[in-house]
Design a protein around this motif. Sequence first.
Motif, PDB file in Angstrom:
ATOM      1  N   LEU A  52       3.550   7.438  -2.646  1.00  0.00           N
ATOM      2  CA  LEU A  52       4.400   8.382  -2.433  1.00  0.00           C
ATOM      3  C   LEU A  52       4.512   8.829  -1.015  1.00  0.00           C
ATOM      4  CD1 LEU A  52       3.744  10.547  -5.443  1.00  0.00           C
ATOM      5  CD2 LEU A  52       5.675   9.344  -5.088  1.00  0.00           C
ATOM      6  N   LYS A  53       3.902   8.515  -0.079  1.00  0.00           N
ATOM      7  CA  LYS A  53       4.251   8.877   1.385  1.00  0.00           C
ATOM      8  C   LYS A  53       4.593   7.585   2.195  1.00  0.00           C
ATOM      9  CE  LYS A  53       1.624  12.750   1.717  1.00  0.00           C
ATOM     10  NZ  LYS A  53       2.395  13.951   2.135  1.00  0.00           N
ATOM     11  N   GLY A  54       5.112   6.586   1.257  1.00  0.00           N
ATOM     12  CA  GLY A  54       5.803   5.560   2.010  1.00  0.00           C
ATOM     13  C   GLY A  54       4.904   4.350   2.383  1.00  0.00           C
ATOM     14  N   VAL A  55       3.641   4.426   1.962  1.00  0.00           N
ATOM     15  CA  VAL A  55       2.640   3.359   2.253  1.00  0.00           C
ATOM     16  C   VAL A  55       3.169   1.792   1.066  1.00  0.00           C
ATOM     17  CG1 VAL A  55       0.307   2.563   2.320  1.00  0.00           C
ATOM     18  CG2 VAL A  55       1.022   5.068   3.199  1.00  0.00           C
ATOM     19  N   PRO A  56       3.096   0.922   1.681  1.00  0.00           N
ATOM     20  CA  PRO A  56       3.295  -0.272   0.857  1.00  0.00           C
ATOM     21  C   PRO A  56       2.296  -0.413  -0.191  1.00  0.00           C
ATOM     22  CG  PRO A  56       3.647  -1.084   3.215  1.00  0.00           C
ATOM     23  CD  PRO A  56       3.147   0.463   3.131  1.00  0.00           C
ATOM     24  N   LEU A  57       2.672  -0.974  -1.488  1.00  0.00           N
ATOM     25  CA  LEU A  57       1.799  -0.855  -2.639  1.00  0.00           C
ATOM     26  C   LEU A  57       0.681  -1.682  -2.244  1.00  0.00           C
ATOM     27  CD1 LEU A  57       4.453  -1.072  -5.363  1.00  0.00           C
ATOM     28  CD2 LEU A  57       3.024   1.092  -4.581  1.00  0.00           C
ATOM     29  N   PRO A  58       0.616  -2.900  -1.874  1.00  0.00           N
ATOM     30  CA  PRO A  58      -0.779  -3.621  -1.800  1.00  0.00           C
ATOM     31  C   PRO A  58      -1.674  -2.874  -0.814  1.00  0.00           C
ATOM     32  CG  PRO A  58       1.349  -5.116  -1.386  1.00  0.00           C
ATOM     33  CD  PRO A  58       1.898  -3.874  -1.422  1.00  0.00           C
ATOM     34  N   ILE A  59      -1.177  -2.301   0.367  1.00  0.00           N
ATOM     35  CA  ILE A  59      -1.801  -1.472   1.074  1.00  0.00           C
ATOM     36  C   ILE A  59      -2.450  -0.232   0.396  1.00  0.00           C
ATOM     37  CG2 ILE A  59      -2.102  -0.146   3.560  1.00  0.00           C
ATOM     38  CD1 ILE A  59      -0.138  -2.018   4.464  1.00  0.00           C
ATOM     39  N   SER A  60      -1.488   0.611  -0.394  1.00  0.00           N
ATOM     40  CA  SER A  60      -2.206   1.535  -1.222  1.00  0.00           C
ATOM     41  C   SER A  60      -3.146   1.207  -2.097  1.00  0.00           C
ATOM     42  CB  SER A  60      -0.985   2.122  -1.989  1.00  0.00           C
ATOM     43  OG  SER A  60       0.261   2.605  -1.032  1.00  0.00           O
ATOM     44  N   ALA A  61      -3.141   0.176  -2.642  1.00  0.00           N
ATOM     45  CA  ALA A  61      -3.949  -0.418  -3.733  1.00  0.00           C
ATOM     46  C   ALA A  61      -5.331  -0.476  -3.057  1.00  0.00           C
ATOM     47  CB  ALA A  61      -3.581  -1.348  -4.472  1.00  0.00           C
ATOM     48  N   LEU A  62      -5.347  -1.296  -2.126  1.00  0.00           N
ATOM     49  CA  LEU A  62      -6.125  -1.720  -1.145  1.00  0.00           C
ATOM     50  C   LEU A  62      -7.206  -0.416  -0.658  1.00  0.00           C
ATOM     51  CD1 LEU A  62      -8.211  -3.830   0.193  1.00  0.00           C
ATOM     52  CD2 LEU A  62      -6.694  -3.845   2.093  1.00  0.00           C
ATOM     53  N   ALA A  63      -6.306   0.280  -0.113  1.00  0.00           N
ATOM     54  CA  ALA A  63      -6.977   1.812   0.095  1.00  0.00           C
ATOM     55  C   ALA A  63      -7.763   2.719  -1.209  1.00  0.00           C
ATOM     56  CB  ALA A  63      -5.868   2.830   0.560  1.00  0.00           C
ATOM     57  N   GLY A  64      -7.010   2.484  -1.973  1.00  0.00           N
ATOM     58  CA  GLY A  64      -7.584   3.079  -3.288  1.00  0.00           C
ATOM     59  C   GLY A  64      -9.115   2.338  -3.780  1.00  0.00           C
ATOM     60  N   ALA A  65      -9.045   0.896  -3.494  1.00  0.00           N
ATOM     61  CA  ALA A  65     -10.456   0.151  -3.686  1.00  0.00           C
ATOM     62  C   ALA A  65     -11.542   0.456  -2.662  1.00  0.00           C
ATOM     63  CB  ALA A  65      -9.989  -1.302  -3.528  1.00  0.00           C
ATOM     64  N   ILE A  66     -11.048   0.932  -1.352  1.00  0.00           N
ATOM     65  CA  ILE A  66     -11.851   1.187  -0.620  1.00  0.00           C
ATOM     66  C   ILE A  66     -12.432   2.435  -0.614  1.00  0.00           C
ATOM     67  CG2 ILE A  66     -12.197   1.692   2.002  1.00  0.00           C
ATOM     68  CD1 ILE A  66     -10.268  -0.260   2.627  1.00  0.00           C
ATOM     69  N   VAL A  67     -11.518   3.677  -1.264  1.00  0.00           N
ATOM     70  CA  VAL A  67     -12.155   4.896  -1.358  1.00  0.00           C
ATOM     71  C   VAL A  67     -13.273   4.950  -2.687  1.00  0.00           C
ATOM     72  CG1 VAL A  67     -11.362   7.305  -2.445  1.00  0.00           C
ATOM     73  CG2 VAL A  67     -10.051   5.906  -0.555  1.00  0.00           C
ATOM     74  N   ALA A  68     -12.668   4.020  -3.592  1.00  0.00           N
ATOM     75  CA  ALA A  68     -13.813   3.869  -4.842  1.00  0.00           C
ATOM     76  C   ALA A  68     -15.117   3.247  -4.241  1.00  0.00           C
ATOM     77  CB  ALA A  68     -13.051   3.088  -5.831  1.00  0.00           C
ATOM     78  N   ALA A  69     -14.929   2.483  -3.285  1.00  0.00           N
ATOM     79  CA  ALA A  69     -16.120   1.775  -2.786  1.00  0.00           C
ATOM     80  C   ALA A  69     -17.129   2.838  -2.222  1.00  0.00           C
ATOM     81  CB  ALA A  69     -15.895   0.782  -1.942  1.00  0.00           C
ATOM     82  N   LEU A  70     -16.444   3.619  -1.252  1.00  0.00           N
ATOM     83  CA  LEU A  70     -17.089   4.768  -0.654  1.00  0.00           C
ATOM     84  C   LEU A  70     -17.867   5.778  -1.671  1.00  0.00           C
ATOM     85  CD1 LEU A  70     -14.491   5.573   2.247  1.00  0.00           C
ATOM     86  CD2 LEU A  70     -16.641   4.218   2.366  1.00  0.00           C
ATOM     87  N   LEU A  71     -17.015   5.999  -2.616  1.00  0.00           N
ATOM     88  CA  LEU A  71     -17.866   6.720  -3.702  1.00  0.00           C
ATOM     89  C   LEU A  71     -18.957   6.100  -4.254  1.00  0.00           C
ATOM     90  CD1 LEU A  71     -17.733   9.129  -5.927  1.00  0.00           C
ATOM     91  CD2 LEU A  71     -16.445   7.803  -7.292  1.00  0.00           C
ATOM     92  N   GLY A  72     -19.011   4.752  -4.480  1.00  0.00           N
ATOM     93  CA  GLY A  72     -20.336   4.101  -4.889  1.00  0.00           C
ATOM     94  C   GLY A  72     -21.289   4.235  -3.830  1.00  0.00           C
ATOM     95  N   GLY A 276      -7.779   0.705 -11.502  1.00  0.00           N
ATOM     96  CA  GLY A 276      -7.226   2.227 -11.451  1.00  0.00           C
ATOM     97  C   GLY A 276      -5.693   2.284 -10.839  1.00  0.00           C
ATOM     98  N   ALA A 277      -5.521   1.291  -9.904  1.00  0.00           N
ATOM     99  CA  ALA A 277      -4.069   1.288  -9.354  1.00  0.00           C
ATOM    100  C   ALA A 277      -3.176   0.501 -10.554  1.00  0.00           C
ATOM    101  CB  ALA A 277      -4.005   0.446  -8.311  1.00  0.00           C
ATOM    102  N   PHE A 278      -3.536  -0.501 -11.096  1.00  0.00           N
ATOM    103  CA  PHE A 278      -2.709  -1.042 -12.176  1.00  0.00           C
ATOM    104  C   PHE A 278      -2.641  -0.147 -13.325  1.00  0.00           C
ATOM    105  CE2 PHE A 278      -3.691  -5.048  -9.821  1.00  0.00           C
ATOM    106  CZ  PHE A 278      -2.525  -5.608  -9.831  1.00  0.00           C
ATOM    107  N   PHE A 279      -3.650   0.587 -13.702  1.00  0.00           N
ATOM    108  CA  PHE A 279      -3.680   1.612 -14.751  1.00  0.00           C
ATOM    109  C   PHE A 279      -2.588   2.717 -14.465  1.00  0.00           C
ATOM    110  CE2 PHE A 279      -5.789   5.551 -17.030  1.00  0.00           C
ATOM    111  CZ  PHE A 279      -5.408   4.794 -18.441  1.00  0.00           C
ATOM    112  N   ALA A 280      -2.353   3.226 -13.221  1.00  0.00           N
ATOM    113  CA  ALA A 280      -1.491   4.055 -12.886  1.00  0.00           C
ATOM    114  C   ALA A 280      -0.057   3.236 -12.986  1.00  0.00           C
ATOM    115  CB  ALA A 280      -1.741   4.591 -11.456  1.00  0.00           C
TER     116      ALA A 280
END
Length: 377
Positions: A52-72, A276-280
Amino acid sequence: MVDYLIFLAISSALFALFALGLNLQWGFTGLINFGHIAFMTLGAYTTVLLSLKGVPLPISALAGAIVAALLGLIIGFVTLRLREDYLGIVTIGTGELIRLIVNNQELPVGDTWTSGAFGVQSYPIPLSTEPNLFVRLVMIGLLTLLAAVTFFTLWRWIRTTQISRTTDLGKRITSKQEFASRLGVGIFLAVLAAAIYISGVIGLYNYNPKAGLMLVLLLVLAFVYWRLEILVRSPWGRILKAIREDEEIPKALGKNVFWYKLQSLMLGGAIAGIAGAFFAWQLSAIYPDNFQPQITFDTWIMVILGGSGKNVGTILGAVIFFAYDALTREILPKIVPLDEARLGAFRIMVIGLILMILMIWRPQGILGKKEELTLGK
């Protein structure tokens, strides 16, 4: 029927991807994670808010994976030096904590801040606009290639056991049983793959955005499965299995057990973040209540059903779970005279009974190996 099959394919592939992350953590490493939904929540919200901030979808999904990995990483540093019980307690608490934070905090939705309780809607979805004929034909070609690779992989998977049965006389009975189970599973998955392929071709030619999402999801699932199979057969994967069996042995051999556990938790979390990205994208609008703890326990059912420590078993468990869900929704109302609320409870009772029978008859799952059983050690 085509739209319904596409929906079932998306749901099965999505949760198969999600379950692969859990299988890596528990099936291969022995880490008890009852809050796997936390990784999916972070992946979904990070992807949606960045897009929603204008970031391309592949980069957004990759960022989501990185944030989830940081939680781990954070969970691992807090709990992995403790006993497995504490890891299970902390993870289930983390899953609920993240859901409640998202529900009660304001989120940066586009250019405004909105209460998380209202959810997030109207965000970009991959391939939502109809492409031209050439692009659609290319997408059909990719789906055809994926189907061909699937059929070849299933054939080779069955054929490998047959060769083992005819050459290894010492294990003739065991190999024969394994060949029979692989043959049945292979035929089931091949028929399902054929139905999905036909529905996908129709959905892509007469363009349906959900068919485009299904193609992207199947490609990602195939890639993740391929890389995980290579990883778990590598020395890294063998160390994870050694940790699962008895972590004192790899520790005595000089392996940093804590670091390997941390890697497993982070990689499994990253895979769940992508799911999670695909779920959304499948839901088209996400709310905190979409990420209930029940999703984690449904995923545990898939892993146990297919066989922990087997990636193909995890995919099979997801397929069986959603096949059961679809069939009982259609058939049970015609057989059992109950209202909708009681019928839902009855369906849960039936799958609970099936799991009880499976745990007695084949505790390692459909494709699991009893000598690699994680539960009950």
